[in-house]
Design an enzyme around this catalytic site. Structure first.
Site, PDB file in Angstrom:
ATOM      1  N   GLY A 381       0.632  -1.091  -0.073  1.00  0.00           N
ATOM      2  CA  GLY A 381       0.034  -0.115   0.044  1.00  0.00           C
ATOM      3  C   GLY A 381       0.979   1.221  -0.120  1.00  0.00           C
ATOM      4  N   PRO A 382       0.299   2.277  -0.377  1.00  0.00           N
ATOM      5  CA  PRO A 382       0.784   3.761  -0.352  1.00  0.00           C
ATOM      6  C   PRO A 382       1.482   4.142   0.816  1.00  0.00           C
ATOM      7  CG  PRO A 382      -1.444   3.882  -1.225  1.00  0.00           C
ATOM      8  CD  PRO A 382      -1.100   2.524  -0.306  1.00  0.00           C
ATOM      9  N   PRO A 383       2.695   5.018   0.969  1.00  0.00           N
ATOM     10  CA  PRO A 383       3.334   5.425   2.253  1.00  0.00           C
ATOM     11  C   PRO A 383       2.209   5.696   3.495  1.00  0.00           C
ATOM     12  CG  PRO A 383       4.279   6.233   0.396  1.00  0.00           C
ATOM     13  CD  PRO A 383       3.060   5.746  -0.075  1.00  0.00           C
ATOM     14  N   GLY A 384       2.420   5.453   4.717  1.00  0.00           N
ATOM     15  CA  GLY A 384       1.508   6.178   5.536  1.00  0.00           C
ATOM     16  C   GLY A 384       0.224   5.536   5.802  1.00  0.00           C
ATOM     17  N   THR A 385       0.136   4.313   5.188  1.00  0.00           N
ATOM     18  CA  THR A 385      -1.258   3.512   5.400  1.00  0.00           C
ATOM     19  C   THR A 385      -1.028   2.462   6.480  1.00  0.00           C
ATOM     20  OG1 THR A 385      -0.524   2.171   3.452  1.00  0.00           O
ATOM     21  CG2 THR A 385      -2.238   3.877   2.937  1.00  0.00           C
ATOM     22  N   GLY A 386      -0.218   2.579   7.219  1.00  0.00           N
ATOM     23  CA  GLY A 386       0.044   1.881   8.268  1.00  0.00           C
ATOM     24  C   GLY A 386       0.522   0.657   8.296  1.00  0.00           C
ATOM     25  N   LYS A 387       1.362   0.224   7.276  1.00  0.00           N
ATOM     26  CA  LYS A 387       2.080  -0.969   7.211  1.00  0.00           C
ATOM     27  C   LYS A 387       2.789  -1.429   8.370  1.00  0.00           C
ATOM     28  CE  LYS A 387       3.471   0.010   3.159  1.00  0.00           C
ATOM     29  NZ  LYS A 387       2.919   1.429   3.374  1.00  0.00           N
ATOM     30  N   SER A 705      -1.568   3.820 -19.409  1.00  0.00           N
ATOM     31  CA  SER A 705      -3.166   4.310 -18.792  1.00  0.00           C
ATOM     32  C   SER A 705      -3.248   5.649 -19.189  1.00  0.00           C
ATOM     33  CB  SER A 705      -3.257   3.932 -17.198  1.00  0.00           C
ATOM     34  OG  SER A 705      -2.583   4.727 -16.469  1.00  0.00           O
ATOM     35  N   LYS A 748      -6.664   5.310  -8.122  1.00  0.00           N
ATOM     36  CA  LYS A 748      -7.029   6.485  -8.993  1.00  0.00           C
ATOM     37  C   LYS A 748      -8.312   7.221  -8.509  1.00  0.00           C
ATOM     38  CE  LYS A 748      -4.343   4.753 -12.855  1.00  0.00           C
ATOM     39  NZ  LYS A 748      -4.680   4.031 -14.206  1.00  0.00           N
TER      40      LYS A 748
END
Ligand SMILES: Nc1ncnc2c1ncn2[C@@H]1O[C@H](COP(=O)(O)OP(=O)(O)OP(=O)(O)O)[C@@H](O)[C@H]1O
Ligand SMILES: [Mg+2]
Length: 814
Positions: A381-387, A705, A748
């Site tokens: 997941g993108p940065p800062g999503t709590g991984k 895309s 997106k």
């Protein structure tokens, strides 16, 4: 002065013979009857000065009495055969002796008499005259046969050489002998001086004393001297050979033993052996697996033989320390209470339902099958999503230790698997180091940023990770440094990545991917209120009454001050506000509690970082808004087209990858071939150069895309129609104008919502991906699934209120 035979006057070997002073007046004539002193050693030759010690009172009387008259005595050696007899008889004495002059006499404290004698001449004992009070005998002075012919001279010079050599080899002999060797002129005296210095038996010396033929004596002394020299030389040869053969190790051993002895003497204990003993004890107590125990034992044996000061010792010692430090069998006990675990997970993180459910399932199975292998999860997941923070939370929920290593930029296989011990400064790889840090063999082991693994000539770290992350193989993970296998099967590995596309496929294949695709504004509001604000408040030492946010203020923070899929910047801005409030509180300016309202933000944080720039940027013709998936989650993308007179064709800038470039060319070709539909002059492309640019120019971009968006930007440019600012699009195009499906729809769409977009144009075949998009987002957006580029272009040119050609197809979520 060691000879103290009580039965006879015991002259003993003293410091060595000395030549009498030639300047001294000649000693008085030797009388016919002399006091006889029996001596154990035959050392006094004519011309020499020699000390003796007398213990027997009879002989002490003799010397004392003689001292008062002519000071002459006769020294006669006691025959070997007579040794040990009670009473000395005249026949026990050799018949040739030395007449001597008493130079000096003194009584020692113990009652002995110390006498310094000068040899005068060889004398023969002709018979004993009296026994009491001391022995007296008749003597005859003997004459030597000495002619100074050339043979004698040659013998003398040979003798001097040999003797000089002897002195060299025997450092114990007095140095004055060397001077005498050079200075004595008399052949007889030279022979006598050398004989007295040689290490000869009594009968031999006596034979030299009795030998009156000087030439013969010289020859015999030469032979004796040569014999002694041979022995000495052989000895020194053997000595140097042995010394050469003592190899370095033996010498070291020898020196070390000496050192040990010195230390023991000084009362210092030997640290290293104490250390090794302790190490051995600890290793035994450690309960190593069989293979490791064997390797450790071998190393310990090597260590014992090493010099504690050597570098090798330290290397070996460090190696054994690793065996001691690693958790071969240490384990923490899992918390198997599902409800409690769920509560901890919920306490730490909002939503993330999929991951939490997976962890609870794991716990459930773990309860049914205690020895199950740890799963290998991959949080994408993108940065800062709590991984990362989720990993910690899982460890807390399971009550396990947590270790984290970052794989970002790791290019070297050895970083994972360690260096062989033959390298200087070798260490185990990060996996083993992590386990040491964890101190248990079942930690939660987080491998962060697995998508950023590098690879170069130093080897491929991902191949080493394959072994780590394969539950079938990792029970026997081998580290180059450790050299013995380590069981990783109890570890629960969690990897994280921002994009799964860049994870090496074989690795991806081994992991269970759980996506964390970013949060909607609504979710962010919830997380901020429940987690971020309370946490930041506490970290800044503020109380609940000091600071609170209205929902509107948090929403404004989210939309105007951050634009991200995760929560990092939001948390940072909240911290920013907290710092402001803390400063006010300390200055005493903040009297009564008041909550932060949207209007306060400008004062505290300055102007918003993100006003909707879409309207401003899309006002001229030739700019269209695309949607893209980046490292940071989804984002909007401005595609700018411009033209100038010329006929050079197409310029592309903005760090576009090959796929994107080709996609741009396809877009241009499509527009060129459909000019009549757009009502543009057929000659347009012959007279104009087209330049297509995608900011931000510094960030590399790739992928197909943006095809629809690029075609739209060019169409907008050449027709002069601006694109409507509240619309964004995504989709690949074919040369024939078909719109093909693309990935990352959810990201997106979230990005479009963040940017304030109202209409999203997407490939018709991606319509079903909208199911993943949260309803709260869908309700604010209108989706336009399209099959052909013309539809997208028409939508883009429509006025915000105008009807769209695909009205019936437009999906507006409830
Ligand atoms: N669902 C959530 N509930 C509560 N807090 C969250 C949630 N998601 C993220 N956070 C908070 O957001 C912050 C950033 O999260 P974290 O560092 O785990 O991000 P990450 O996914 O590891 O990012 P990166 O990919 O950049 O490493 C942390 O303080 C974390 O507690
Ligand atoms: Mg992280």
């Amino acid at each position: 002065m060691d000879n103290s035979d009580p039965k006879s006057p015991p002259p003993s070997p003293g410091p060595g013979p000395q030549q009498g002073d030639p300047n001294q007046p000649a000693a008085p004539e030797i009388p016919e009857v002399l006091a006889v002193l029996p001596v154990n050693e035959v050392n006094l030759f004519p011309g020499m000065i020699f000390p003796i010690i007398i213990v027997d009172p009879r002989f002490i009387t003799a010397v004392q009495e003689r001292m008062a008259s002519d000071r002459m005595v006769g020294l006669f050696g006691i025959r070997e055969e007579s040794g040990g007899k009670e009473k000395l008889r005249p026949e026990d004495l050799y018949d040739v002796g030395t007449a001597a002059y008493v130079l000096k006499m003194s009584r020692s404290e113990q009652g002995f008499l110390q006498v310094l004698l000068q040899g005068l001449a060889r004398v023969r004992l002709m018979g004993i005259t009296t026994l009491e009070p001391y022995i007296k005998g008749r003597i005859q002075v003997l004459k030597e046969e000495a002619d100074m012919d050339r043979e004698v001279q040659a013998l003398m010079s040979n003798l001097r050489q040999l003797f000089a050599r002897l002195l060299e080899l025997s450092p114990a002999l007095p140095r004055e002998l060397g001077i005498m060797n050079q200075n004595i002129d008399s052949p007889s005296m030279l022979a006598d001086m050398i004989v007295s210095a040689l290490n000869l038996k009594k009968p031999e010396k006596q034979a030299f004393l009795a030998n009156l033929n000087v030439k013969d004596r010289l020859k015999k002394v030469s032979a004796a001297l040569q014999r002694e020299l041979d022995i000495l030389e052989l000895g020194s040869k053997i000595h140097s050979e042995i010394k050469g053969k003592l190899d370095k190790g033996q010498r070291e051993f020898y020196l070390r033993e000496q050192l040990k002895a010195i230390r023991a003497e000084l009362g210092e204990t030997d640290d290293s052996s104490v250390e090794i003993d302790e190490l051995e004890k600890n290793l035994e107590a450690k309960g190593l697996p069989e293979e490791a125990a064997k390797a450790a034992k071998q190393e310990l044996e090597r260590l014992k033989r090493m010099n504690p000061a050597s570098a090798e010792y330290t290397v070996s010692r460090t190696y054994l320390d690793w065996f001691l430090d690693l958790p071969w069998s240490e384990e923490t006990k899992d918390n198997l209470d599902l409800d409690e675990a769920r509560k901890i997970l919920d306490d730490d993180h909002y939503d993330l339902e999929k991951v939490k459910k997976r962890i609870i399932q794991y716990l459930a199975v773990r309860r049914l099958k205690p020895n199950m292998k740890g799963p290998i999860l991959c949080l994408v997941g993108p940065p800062g999503t709590g991984k990362t923070s989720l990993g910690r939370s899982i460890a807390r929920a399971l009550d396990r230790r947590f270790v984290r290593i970052s794989l970002g930029g790791v290019r070297d296989e050895a970083e994972i698997r360690g260096h062989r011990r033959t390298y200087v400064g070798a260490l185990p790889g990060r996996i083993i180091q992590g386990l040491k840090k964890a101190g248990s063999r079942n930690p939660i082991f987080m491998l962060d940023e697995i998508d950023k693994l590098g690879m170069d000539f130093r080897g491929d770290p991902s191949s080493a990770l394959l072994e780590v992350l394969d539950p079938e193989q990792n029970s026997s993970f081998s580290d180059h440094y450790l050299e013995v296998e380590f069981d990783l099967s109890h570890v629960m590995f969690i990897t994280t990545a921002n994009l799964w596309e860049t994870i090496p496929p074989p690795l991806l294949d081994r992991m269970e991917v759980l996506a964390l695709s970013g949060y909607t504004d609504e979710e962010k509001l919830g997380i901020a209120k429940r987690y971020l604000i309370p946490r930041q408040r506490e970290e800044h030492g503020l109380l609940a009454k000091d600071i609170s946010f209205t929902d509107a203020a948090v929403k404004r923070l989210i939309s105007a001050y951050t634009r991200e899929a995760g929560l990092r910047n939001l948390e940072r801005e909240i911290a920013n506000v907290c710092r402001y409030v803390a400063t006010e509180k300390v200055r005493g300016k903040r009297k009564k509690a008041s909550s932060i309202k949207p209007g306060d933000l400008q004062k505290i944080l300055g102007s918003p970082h993100f006003e909707s720039e879409v309207r401003a940027r899309t006002s001229p013709a030739g700019v269209a808004v695309g949607l893209a998936v980046t490292q940071a989650g989804g984002d909007i993308l401005f595609i700018e087209a411009t033209s100038m007179p010329g006929s050079k064709g197409l310029t592309l800038t903005g760090q576009l990858g090959d796929v994107m470039k080709e996609s741009a060319m396809a877009a241009v070709s499509y527009v060129r071939s459909h000019l009549d539909g757009l009502k543009v002059d057929e000659d347009y492309f012959n007279k104009h150069d087209i330049h297509l640019h995608i900011p931000a120019g510094a960030t590399p971009k790739d992928g197909p895309s943006a095809g629809v968006t690029m075609a739209t930007a060019i169409a907008s440019l050449i027709t002069g129609h601006p694109v409507r600012p509240d619309l964004a699009m995504t989709g690949e195009i074919t040369l024939r104008g078909l719109v093909m499906p693309v990935g990352g729809i959810k990201e997106k769409v979230l990005a479009a919502a963040r940017a304030g977009i109202k209409h999203v144009v997407l490939p018709a075949r991606n319509e079903r991906d909208l199911d993943d998009v949260p309803d709260t987002i869908k309700k604010d957006l209108t989706f336009h699934p399209v099959k052909r580029v013309e539809e997208a272009i028409d939508l883009a040119f429509s006025k915000p209120t105008a009807r769209t050609r695909n009205k019936k197809k437009a999906t507006k979520a409830a």
